[in-house]
Motif scaffolding. Structure first.
Motif, PDB file in Angstrom:
ATOM      1  N   LEU A 170       8.220   9.805  -1.984  1.00 54.13           N
ATOM      2  CA  LEU A 170       7.821   8.467  -2.426  1.00 54.13           C
ATOM      3  C   LEU A 170       6.398   8.141  -1.966  1.00 54.13           C
ATOM      4  N   LEU A 171       5.993   8.754  -0.856  1.00 53.53           N
ATOM      5  CA  LEU A 171       4.633   8.559  -0.339  1.00 53.53           C
ATOM      6  C   LEU A 171       3.646   9.536  -0.970  1.00 53.53           C
TER       7      LEU A 171
ATOM      8  N   GLU B 237      13.025  11.126   8.005  1.00 54.12           N
ATOM      9  CA  GLU B 237      13.668  12.451   7.947  1.00 54.12           C
ATOM     10  C   GLU B 237      14.296  12.757   6.593  1.00 54.12           C
ATOM     11  N   SER B 238      13.644  12.293   5.527  1.00 53.21           N
ATOM     12  CA  SER B 238      14.180  12.512   4.178  1.00 53.21           C
ATOM     13  C   SER B 238      13.082  13.059   3.267  1.00 53.21           C
ATOM     14  N   ASP B 239      13.352  14.202   2.632  1.00 51.02           N
ATOM     15  CA  ASP B 239      12.378  14.782   1.702  1.00 51.02           C
ATOM     16  C   ASP B 239      12.076  13.808   0.559  1.00 51.02           C
TER      17      ASP B 239
ATOM     18  N   ILE C 267       0.820  -1.211   0.000  1.00 48.82           N
ATOM     19  CA  ILE C 267       0.000   0.000   0.000  1.00 48.82           C
ATOM     20  C   ILE C 267       0.856   1.264   0.000  1.00 48.82           C
ATOM     21  N   ILE C 268       2.059   1.203   0.588  1.00 52.25           N
ATOM     22  CA  ILE C 268       2.851   2.440   0.718  1.00 52.25           C
ATOM     23  C   ILE C 268       3.440   2.891  -0.617  1.00 52.25           C
ATOM     24  N   ASP C 269       3.530   1.986  -1.577  1.00 50.86           N
ATOM     25  CA  ASP C 269       4.078   2.347  -2.885  1.00 50.86           C
ATOM     26  C   ASP C 269       3.002   2.354  -3.975  1.00 50.86           C
TER      27      ASP C 269
ATOM     28  N   ARG D 162      -0.177   8.993  -5.385  1.00 46.56           N
ATOM     29  CA  ARG D 162       0.400   8.122  -4.363  1.00 46.56           C
ATOM     30  C   ARG D 162      -0.452   8.110  -3.089  1.00 46.56           C
ATOM     31  N   LEU D 163       0.061   7.474  -2.060  1.00 51.71           N
ATOM     32  CA  LEU D 163      -0.684   7.250  -0.822  1.00 51.71           C
ATOM     33  C   LEU D 163      -1.192   8.536  -0.185  1.00 51.71           C
TER      34      LEU D 163
END
Length: 301
Positions: free
Chosen positions: A275-276, A268-270, A201-203, A234-235
């Motif tokens: 990706l979400l 902690e990554s833009d 689901i996250i991708d 995306r999600l």
């Protein structure tokens, strides 16, 4: 790789974990061939993505169930109030006769009735839907009981048949247009099925993109194309839809588990937030605050 990690692969499946590692890999194209390079991908992060996906599926199903129950209740009220306890069985009374021909309407009505009777047979003997006093002469339950028996997919199909006026009446309860309502319910049906079948689901990338609101641009990832600004599929757009519905249904709904899952995946990554489907890490923070001011005002009123 540690022995404990090898054990996890044995129990989860190498290919299942590879699916969650793929978005983190470096993908290039050489001589027409796509090359996926997993060098530098941290195994612990892949595991985090796998477990948070599993957790999010559970939390999303819980949220979607809240919406499903609410929509069934309100649709049953609209149909029951206007057409009586068994008027829902006559699609010509409440259906969209401009969009569907008489033959098509009758066909949909027959399919609905056939499936409903099958569903009534499957419910427990103690169910109110099986009690004669709650049925018509053909064994169909009242609208308030019938809609509770429907699957989410059957509910969406019923909503699509509604007349324009009935769609507007239902959508107005959820502070959206009838087109938004139908679009969002279809999206939630897709997400519900994805979660129920234990799919990633996250991708997820939604092929039939739901209608979106410009206010979501504050936290959604968007890009420009020839038609203007195009939103993410995306999600994050699913979460925006959920938050809109749940604010109406229960402004005090607890989002903590979902927020925790999102933060764990973004790490902690833009780039990982994107990706979400979020604009960046700040986009996640903005999403958390989305509707918060409205909820405070609503609770204090």
């Amino acid at each position: 790789m540690k022995e404990a990690d090898i054990k996890k692969i044995e129990n989860i499946s190498y290919y299942r974990l590879k699916e969650f590692a793929h978005p983190l890999a470096k993908i290039t194209k050489k001589s027409g061939e796509i090359i996926v390079d997993y060098t530098g991908v941290n195994f612990s992060e892949v595991l985090t993505r796998y477990y948070q996906d599993k957790n999010l599926r559970i939390f999303l199903l819980h949220a979607i169930e809240k919406i499903e129950v609410s929509v069934k209740t309100n649709l049953a009220y609209i149909l029951g109030e206007k057409y009586g306890a068994f008027g829902y069985l006559d699609f010509s009374l409440w259906g969209n006769r401009q969009e569907f021909s008489k033959y098509k309407m009758q066909q949909k009505e027959m399919q609905f009735k056939r499936q409903l009777l099958k569903s009534v047979k499957k419910v427990s003997r103690s169910s109110d839907a099986k009690m004669k006093r709650n049925q018509d002469s053909d064994g169909f339950p009242t609208v308030w009981l019938a809609l509770n028996i429907l699957t989410f997919g059957e509910l969406v199909s019923l909503i699509e048949v509604l007349s324009k006026k009935n769609k507007i009446d239902l959508a107005t309860i959820y502070d959206c247009t009838s087109n938004e309502f139908v679009s969002w319910m279809k999206t939630l049906h897709l997400i519900r099925n994805t979660c129920s079948h234990n799919s990633n689901i996250i991708d997820i990338a939604i092929k039939t993109e739901p209608l979106y609101r410009e206010e979501w641009n504050e936290f959604l990832f968007t890009f420009n194309n020839k038609d203007g600004i195009k939103p993410t599929n995306r999600l994050s757009v699913v979460l925006a839809i959920l938050k809109h519905f749940l604010f109406i249904i229960n402004s005090k709904y607890k989002w903590g588990n979902i927020y925790q899952g999102i933060n764990s995946i973004a790490r902690e990554s833009d780039k990982k937030a994107q990706l979400l489907g979020f604009k960046n890490l700040d986009g996640i923070k903005t999403f958390k605050d989305y509707k918060k001011a409205n909820a405070t005002a609503k609770n204090n009123s």
